[in-house]
Enzyme design. Structure first.
Site, PDB file in Angstrom:
ATOM      1  N   ASP A  24       0.833  -1.205   0.000  1.00  0.00           N
ATOM      2  CA  ASP A  24       0.000   0.000   0.000  1.00  0.00           C
ATOM      3  C   ASP A  24       0.869   1.257   0.000  1.00  0.00           C
ATOM      4  OD1 ASP A  24      -2.188  -1.622   0.036  1.00  0.00           O
ATOM      5  OD2 ASP A  24      -2.724  -1.238   2.124  1.00  0.00           O
ATOM      6  N   ALA A  25       1.941   1.229   0.782  1.00  0.00           N
ATOM      7  CA  ALA A  25       2.821   2.399   0.878  1.00  0.00           C
ATOM      8  C   ALA A  25       3.460   2.712  -0.472  1.00  0.00           C
ATOM      9  CB  ALA A  25       3.897   2.164   1.931  1.00  0.00           C
ATOM     10  N   GLU A  26       3.902   1.668  -1.180  1.00  0.00           N
ATOM     11  CA  GLU A  26       4.516   1.885  -2.503  1.00  0.00           C
ATOM     12  C   GLU A  26       3.495   2.424  -3.490  1.00  0.00           C
ATOM     13  OE1 GLU A  26       7.966  -1.517  -2.832  1.00  0.00           O
ATOM     14  OE2 GLU A  26       5.872  -2.198  -2.745  1.00  0.00           O
ATOM     15  N   ASP A  28       0.803   4.185  -2.721  1.00  0.00           N
ATOM     16  CA  ASP A  28       0.507   5.564  -2.334  1.00  0.00           C
ATOM     17  C   ASP A  28       1.587   6.529  -2.822  1.00  0.00           C
ATOM     18  OD1 ASP A  28      -1.783   4.716  -1.107  1.00  0.00           O
ATOM     19  OD2 ASP A  28      -0.971   4.745   0.927  1.00  0.00           O
ATOM     20  N   LYS A  95     -10.416   3.119   8.488  1.00  0.00           N
ATOM     21  CA  LYS A  95     -10.457   2.825   7.053  1.00  0.00           C
ATOM     22  C   LYS A  95     -10.360   1.306   6.923  1.00  0.00           C
ATOM     23  CE  LYS A  95      -9.892   3.041   2.534  1.00  0.00           C
ATOM     24  NZ  LYS A  95      -9.755   1.600   2.268  1.00  0.00           N
ATOM     25  N   ARG A 116     -18.526  -2.751  -6.169  1.00  0.00           N
ATOM     26  CA  ARG A 116     -18.233  -1.369  -6.544  1.00  0.00           C
ATOM     27  C   ARG A 116     -17.908  -1.225  -8.020  1.00  0.00           C
ATOM     28  NH1 ARG A 116     -13.393   1.908  -3.706  1.00  0.00           N
ATOM     29  NH2 ARG A 116     -12.181   0.179  -4.536  1.00  0.00           N
ATOM     30  N   GLU A 150     -18.067  -2.188   3.521  1.00  0.00           N
ATOM     31  CA  GLU A 150     -16.996  -3.109   3.132  1.00  0.00           C
ATOM     32  C   GLU A 150     -17.348  -4.498   3.654  1.00  0.00           C
ATOM     33  OE1 GLU A 150     -13.640  -2.201   1.817  1.00  0.00           O
ATOM     34  OE2 GLU A 150     -14.590  -0.293   1.305  1.00  0.00           O
TER      35      GLU A 150
END
Length: 243
Positions: A24-26, A28, A95, A116, A150
């Site tokens: 997720d960090a990469e 973002d 989240k 979605r 979710e």
């Protein structure tokens, strides 16, 4: 598309199909790079993933656009955002990293459950969605509209039944698409957003959560505050749960 946009789209499609290739960090970091390079990029406002046909489920249009959230990667970025938005009271929620689902009700009766998709169109999975935990089939009869949440697979069921999968989210993404609905009874839905066609539910976050709780929906952990430091403390406590 630029090369950066193509890269982001590739990683997003992989993520939403349950086959994420980077952290997720990469991801973002790539989004932040695109926002700095081209803040008008349509990709920043587009939900990717689920572009392939989910076999056996019809495609439908949403009456509630299900977009993605803007992110602050650190306290400094959030502080800058906070200083520009004088909302007074803030609602702070977890989240959830699950699979985004839309519930549609007509006069309080659940009529359709859908994925979605791209935010505007998704897939009708009503037969599976009726099996999810925490999804009331009948609610306040004055309500006609959509409720977003979710669907999650909790760690206890993941370890017991799906230990061969990479993680909870991947397992849940696969279960949602089972044509026979097998395993859907183990998925739990947590809801947080409302589109009320009649305008009876106030648009504030507090009113939405109150309506959801009163009608039997599970909601995220949340709090309200006027104070910046309270939000940072809530974030720090939440991060401890991920360790």
């Amino acid at each position: 598309m630029t090369e950066l946009e193509k890269k982001i789209k590739h990683y997003a499609d992989a993520y939403y199909s349950g086959k994420e290739e980077i952290s997720d960090a990469e991801y973002d970091e790539l989004i932040a790079e695109l926002r700095a390079e081209n803040p008008e990029s349509e990709l920043l406002d587009t939900v990717t993933g689920e572009e392939e046909q989910i076999e056996g489920f019809p495609k439908i249009s949403h009456n509630l656009v299900t977009g993605t959230l803007r992110k602050c990667r650190n306290v400094e970025e959030f502080s800058e955002w906070f200083s520009k938005h004088n909302f007074g009271q803030f609602s702070v929620q977890y989240k959830l990293d699950g699979n985004s689902i839309l519930l549609e009700y007509s006069k309080g009766v659940l009529t359709r459950v859908s994925t979605r998709g791209d935010g505007f169109t998704g897939y009708d999975i009503t037969s599976n969605g009726l099996k999810f935990q925490n999804v009331p089939h009948i609610i306040d009869t004055s309500f006609t509209g959509s409720i977003r949440g979710e669907v999650l697979l909790f760690h206890d069921d993941f370890k017991k039944y799906y230990g061969d999968m990479k993680n909870c989210r991947n397992a849940a993404a696969g279960i949602v698409k089972h044509l026979d609905g097998s395993g859907c009874e183990r998925l739990r839905m947590i809801c947080y957003d409302i589109y009320d066609e009649n305008g009876n539910v106030d648009s504030t976050e507090t009113a939405k959560i109150s309506f959801l709780k009163a009608n039997g929906f599970a909601v995220p952990e949340w709090m309200t505050t006027y104070n910046f430091d309270d939000i940072i403390k809530f974030r720090e406590e939440t991060y401890k749960l991920r360790e």
